[in-house]
Design a protein around this motif. Sequence first.
Motif, mmCIF file in Angstrom:
data_model
loop_
_atom_site.group_PDB
_atom_site.id
_atom_site.type_symbol
_atom_site.label_atom_id
_atom_site.label_comp_id
_atom_site.label_asym_id
_atom_site.label_seq_id
_atom_site.Cartn_x
_atom_site.Cartn_y
_atom_site.Cartn_z
ATOM 1 N N THR A 13 -12.041 -12.357 7.136
ATOM 2 C CA THR A 13 -11.103 -11.507 8.147
ATOM 3 C C THR A 13 -10.592 -12.054 9.326
ATOM 4 O O THR A 13 -9.793 -11.665 10.051
ATOM 5 C CB THR A 13 -12.226 -10.712 8.613
ATOM 6 O OG1 THR A 13 -13.182 -11.264 9.486
ATOM 7 C CG2 THR A 13 -12.948 -9.881 7.640
ATOM 8 N N ALA A 16 -6.908 -10.987 9.593
ATOM 9 C CA ALA A 16 -6.639 -9.686 9.381
ATOM 10 C C ALA A 16 -5.755 -9.251 10.704
ATOM 11 O O ALA A 16 -5.899 -9.648 11.682
ATOM 12 C CB ALA A 16 -7.916 -8.937 9.245
ATOM 13 N N TRP A 33 -6.939 1.965 13.306
ATOM 14 C CA TRP A 33 -8.294 2.840 13.192
ATOM 15 C C TRP A 33 -8.444 3.810 14.063
ATOM 16 O O TRP A 33 -7.833 3.759 14.965
ATOM 17 C CB TRP A 33 -9.630 1.771 12.958
ATOM 18 C CG TRP A 33 -9.766 1.076 14.409
ATOM 19 C CD1 TRP A 33 -9.275 0.189 14.871
ATOM 20 C CD2 TRP A 33 -11.230 1.608 15.234
ATOM 21 N NE1 TRP A 33 -10.131 -0.119 16.195
ATOM 22 C CE2 TRP A 33 -11.073 0.816 16.320
ATOM 23 C CE3 TRP A 33 -11.784 2.514 14.842
ATOM 24 C CZ2 TRP A 33 -12.111 0.882 17.382
ATOM 25 C CZ3 TRP A 33 -13.019 2.812 15.798
ATOM 26 C CH2 TRP A 33 -12.915 2.126 17.038
ATOM 27 N N VAL A 72 -12.086 4.127 5.175
ATOM 28 C CA VAL A 72 -11.225 2.929 4.834
ATOM 29 C C VAL A 72 -10.521 3.243 3.512
ATOM 30 O O VAL A 72 -9.517 2.983 3.188
ATOM 31 C CB VAL A 72 -12.097 1.566 4.867
ATOM 32 C CG1 VAL A 72 -11.307 0.467 4.243
ATOM 33 C CG2 VAL A 72 -12.825 1.477 6.157
ATOM 34 N N ASP A 78 -7.195 -0.148 8.966
ATOM 35 C CA ASP A 78 -6.993 -1.892 9.130
ATOM 36 C C ASP A 78 -8.491 -2.299 9.564
ATOM 37 O O ASP A 78 -8.834 -3.379 9.592
ATOM 38 C CB ASP A 78 -6.092 -2.301 10.197
ATOM 39 C CG ASP A 78 -4.818 -2.057 9.641
ATOM 40 O OD1 ASP A 78 -4.291 -2.867 8.917
ATOM 41 O OD2 ASP A 78 -3.988 -0.914 10.205
ATOM 42 N N LEU A 144 -16.300 -4.791 2.007
ATOM 43 C CA LEU A 144 -15.000 -4.778 2.907
ATOM 44 C C LEU A 144 -14.114 -5.682 2.674
ATOM 45 O O LEU A 144 -13.037 -5.796 2.592
ATOM 46 C CB LEU A 144 -15.236 -4.641 4.367
ATOM 47 C CG LEU A 144 -15.746 -3.129 5.038
ATOM 48 C CD1 LEU A 144 -16.299 -3.191 6.210
ATOM 49 C CD2 LEU A 144 -14.836 -2.200 4.880
ATOM 50 N N THR A 147 -11.236 -6.566 5.136
ATOM 51 C CA THR A 147 -11.100 -5.601 6.026
ATOM 52 C C THR A 147 -12.190 -5.677 7.100
ATOM 53 O O THR A 147 -13.411 -5.984 6.819
ATOM 54 C CB THR A 147 -11.083 -4.223 5.688
ATOM 55 O OG1 THR A 147 -10.145 -4.053 4.682
ATOM 56 C CG2 THR A 147 -11.140 -3.180 6.705
#
Length: 356
Positions: A13, A16, A33, A72, A78, A144, A147
């Motif tokens: 991540t 990200a 989000w 998600v 995101d 995930l 993410t």
Amino acid sequence: MATLDEHPLSGATADAPLIRAYCGERSTHHPVWFMRQAGRSLPEYRALRTGTKMLDACLDPDLVTEITLQPVRRHGVDAAIFFSDIVVPLRLAGVGVDIVPGRGPVLEHPVRTAADVAALRERSLEAEALAPISAAVQQLTRELGRTPLIGFAGAPFTLAAYLVEGGPSKDHLAARTMMHAQPQVWAELMGWLAEVTGAFLHAQVRAGASAAQLFDSWAGTLSRADYIRYVAPYSRAALAPVRQLRIGDHSVPTVHFGVGTGHLLTAMHEVGVDVVGVDWRTPLDQAAAALPGVVLQGNIDPAMLAADWPVLREHAQQVLTAGRAAPAHVVNLGHGVPPETDPEVLTRLTGWLHEQ
């Protein structure tokens, strides 16, 4: 300092868009989000929760994993926000608390006296009690992949408000009264809550959460002077266990959010966070002027989710425009997703935001 070389933040991540934004970098698209994205607005959530009490769901790693992943998958946001409730750490520490449908958290015994607080301080939040939280986070981060998962906790003041009042309150008068009438008792209570909150957040981050957000839902009822004197030191202490962690070359991004806290934004940042969440009342360009150089998160008005699409789109564009005044901006709501929200609106909004 702890080093956790296999943590998602040291690899999966690290680049990200959300994490880059939290670190002050603009990325290829607006990361987004939604607070309370995991839960009550989704039909798949309501089906899954049938027959299961809220706090029981929060302590079942399989349920937490599935509920956290649902938005998600559906919306393409995101980040995932860890599905929990602000009173979960109290329950884990052995405090008698339940969530009453239609009312909210209700305490078996309100905490009003020095003896009440002394009894609380005999409790602590041990690793064994936190095991279902750690297990859920570990399951989630495997699912995930790239993410990020955001850890979650209620701030000491908001927890204190529930403990002292015994349940929800409009003005938190009993809590604010203790602050002034019994300052030493207040300090003992808040100190204990900072320890419990810190342990709860720390467990989530060590298990794999890539960021941590502290929610102070009721801080807006306080004057700035009272916040700085009676609340800020304990929010700072609650965040300290996470801020002391090192994940490879990274510190863990931290976010602070409160409702009705436009007058507290600078003080909330000064407790030691990277990002400040802004509710719908304060335009982001005004927040950026008060917090130069600080990353902002927010602040689409949740009421706009029920408006016609052109109205919502225009409002969201205004938020994006105002957010350019900050070094980086994570798009969110100015509070949580209302239960009656059409999930398709959030999916459409996410896609539109990613295209801007």
